[in-house]
Design a protein around this motif. Structure first.
Motif, PDB file in Angstrom:
ATOM      1  N   LEU A 176      38.299  49.620  37.655  1.00 17.30           N
ATOM      2  CA  LEU A 176      39.115  48.905  36.665  1.00 17.30           C
ATOM      3  C   LEU A 176      40.226  49.793  36.119  1.00 17.30           C
ATOM      4  CD1 LEU A 176      36.721  46.814  34.383  1.00 17.30           C
ATOM      5  CD2 LEU A 176      38.663  45.960  35.700  1.00 17.30           C
ATOM      6  N   LEU A 177      39.910  51.051  35.884  1.00 14.54           N
ATOM      7  CA  LEU A 177      40.906  51.978  35.345  1.00 14.54           C
ATOM      8  C   LEU A 177      42.020  52.257  36.354  1.00 14.54           C
ATOM      9  CD1 LEU A 177      38.507  54.383  33.442  1.00 14.54           C
ATOM     10  CD2 LEU A 177      40.141  52.770  32.425  1.00 14.54           C
ATOM     11  N   GLN A 178      41.735  52.071  37.640  1.00 13.65           N
ATOM     12  CA  GLN A 178      42.765  52.223  38.671  1.00 13.65           C
ATOM     13  C   GLN A 178      43.623  50.961  38.790  1.00 13.65           C
ATOM     14  OE1 GLN A 178      41.111  53.466  42.461  1.00 13.65           O
ATOM     15  NE2 GLN A 178      39.602  54.727  41.407  1.00 13.65           N
ATOM     16  N   GLY A 179      43.114  49.855  38.273  1.00 15.57           N
ATOM     17  CA  GLY A 179      43.820  48.582  38.363  1.00 15.57           C
ATOM     18  C   GLY A 179      42.861  47.481  38.761  1.00 15.57           C
ATOM     19  N   ASN A 180      43.130  46.291  38.289  1.00 11.46           N
ATOM     20  CA  ASN A 180      42.233  45.160  38.530  1.00 11.46           C
ATOM     21  C   ASN A 180      41.981  44.891  40.010  1.00 11.46           C
ATOM     22  OD1 ASN A 180      42.067  44.779  35.781  1.00 11.46           O
ATOM     23  ND2 ASN A 180      43.458  43.037  35.739  1.00 11.46           N
ATOM     24  N   ASP A 181      42.986  45.119  40.846  1.00 11.04           N
ATOM     25  CA  ASP A 181      42.861  44.784  42.272  1.00 11.04           C
ATOM     26  C   ASP A 181      41.737  45.550  42.957  1.00 11.04           C
ATOM     27  OD1 ASP A 181      44.952  43.036  41.964  1.00 11.04           O
ATOM     28  OD2 ASP A 181      46.448  44.361  42.872  1.00 11.04           O
ATOM     29  N   HIS A 182      41.514  46.792  42.560  1.00  7.95           N
ATOM     30  CA  HIS A 182      40.478  47.605  43.194  1.00  7.95           C
ATOM     31  C   HIS A 182      39.091  47.012  42.953  1.00  7.95           C
ATOM     32  CE1 HIS A 182      43.324  50.757  44.240  1.00  7.95           C
ATOM     33  NE2 HIS A 182      43.828  50.633  43.022  1.00  7.95           N
ATOM     34  N   LEU A 183      38.811  46.637  41.718  1.00  5.56           N
ATOM     35  CA  LEU A 183      37.514  46.023  41.417  1.00  5.56           C
ATOM     36  C   LEU A 183      37.424  44.636  42.040  1.00  5.56           C
ATOM     37  CD1 LEU A 183      34.772  46.225  39.985  1.00  5.56           C
ATOM     38  CD2 LEU A 183      35.856  45.176  37.981  1.00  5.56           C
ATOM     39  N   ALA A 184      38.503  43.883  42.003  1.00  4.91           N
ATOM     40  CA  ALA A 184      38.508  42.542  42.597  1.00  4.91           C
ATOM     41  C   ALA A 184      38.144  42.602  44.078  1.00  4.91           C
ATOM     42  CB  ALA A 184      39.874  41.885  42.405  1.00  4.91           C
ATOM     43  N   ASP A 185      38.705  43.582  44.788  1.00  2.00           N
ATOM     44  CA  ASP A 185      38.402  43.728  46.217  1.00  2.00           C
ATOM     45  C   ASP A 185      36.927  44.054  46.435  1.00  2.00           C
ATOM     46  OD1 ASP A 185      41.042  43.198  46.834  1.00  2.00           O
ATOM     47  OD2 ASP A 185      41.580  45.303  47.144  1.00  2.00           O
ATOM     48  N   LEU A 186      36.382  44.975  45.642  1.00  5.30           N
ATOM     49  CA  LEU A 186      34.983  45.362  45.795  1.00  5.30           C
ATOM     50  C   LEU A 186      34.046  44.176  45.569  1.00  5.30           C
ATOM     51  CD1 LEU A 186      32.795  47.672  46.068  1.00  5.30           C
ATOM     52  CD2 LEU A 186      32.786  47.659  43.565  1.00  5.30           C
ATOM     53  N   LEU A 187      34.313  43.389  44.532  1.00  2.00           N
ATOM     54  CA  LEU A 187      33.420  42.292  44.158  1.00  2.00           C
ATOM     55  C   LEU A 187      33.744  40.972  44.850  1.00  2.00           C
ATOM     56  CD1 LEU A 187      33.101  42.968  40.306  1.00  2.00           C
ATOM     57  CD2 LEU A 187      31.543  43.663  42.147  1.00  2.00           C
ATOM     58  N   GLY A 188      34.892  40.886  45.504  1.00  2.00           N
ATOM     59  CA  GLY A 188      35.280  39.642  46.160  1.00  2.00           C
ATOM     60  C   GLY A 188      35.619  38.540  45.172  1.00  2.00           C
TER      61      GLY A 188
END
Length: 174
Positions: free
Chosen positions: A20-32
């Motif tokens: 999340l601290l790197q940006g929403n897209d990183h977590l979104a990709d991990l969780l689908g």
């Protein structure tokens, strides 16, 4: 993870916080899932919560949850507890739902799930929450979740807040 008919409450791990601290897209990709800007009204809490969990990893499960809408596969809020239960079995909960998902009963669904989770641990005797000193949506959510008004308290900024609680005995009567 805590499941409800429409929600998944995912304990936010250090890895989730770091993404999340790197940006929403990183977590979104991990969780689908998709993560829209504005999923939280308190984005500054992400770093604060990350630091707290990093300093005490045993808080995982008694702290910050990501609230995912199961059908929409979207992050729509945050909630959880403000720490592990104390020596008297008291734990404080909090929650938020993104504006686009309010007025659908999701806050009540989340509050009930958090209370159920807490009382699933035999050492928890009481769950509390605080609201602004006014009748608002948060008050309605807590009332629908079975919580009762206790009184007015002062927070650390010396502001008045309403305190709500449900005891194990009251929960068992629902």
């Amino acid at each position: 993870m805590i499941q409800t008919p429409r929600l998944q409450l995912l304990p936010c791990s250090l890895e989730h916080f770091e993404l999340l601290l790197q940006g929403n897209d990183h977590l979104a990709d991990l969780l689908g899932i998709s993560i829209e800007d504005g999923w939280t009204d308190y984005p500054e809490m992400v770093l604060v919560a990350y630091d707290k969990l990093r300093n005490d990893p045993s808080m995982l499960g008694w702290f910050f949850y990501l609230v995912l809408h199961r059908n929409d596969k979207r992050l729509i809020g945050a909630g959880g507890f403000k720490g592990k239960p104390d020596d008297q079995g008291l734990v404080e909960m909090g929650y938020e739902i993104a504006a686009d998902y309010r007025e659908r009963g999701l806050g009540t669904e989340m509050a009930k799930a958090l209370i159920r989770f807490a009382f699933g641990h035999s050492y928890v005797q009481r769950v509390i929450a605080h609201t602004e000193e006014e009748y608002n949506a948060s008050v309605k959510i807590l009332q629908k979740a079975g919580m009762r008004f206790v009184g007015t308290i002062k927070n650390i900024e010396n502001e008045d807040l309403w305190e709500w609680e449900i005891t194990r005995e009251q929960y068992n009567e629902l």
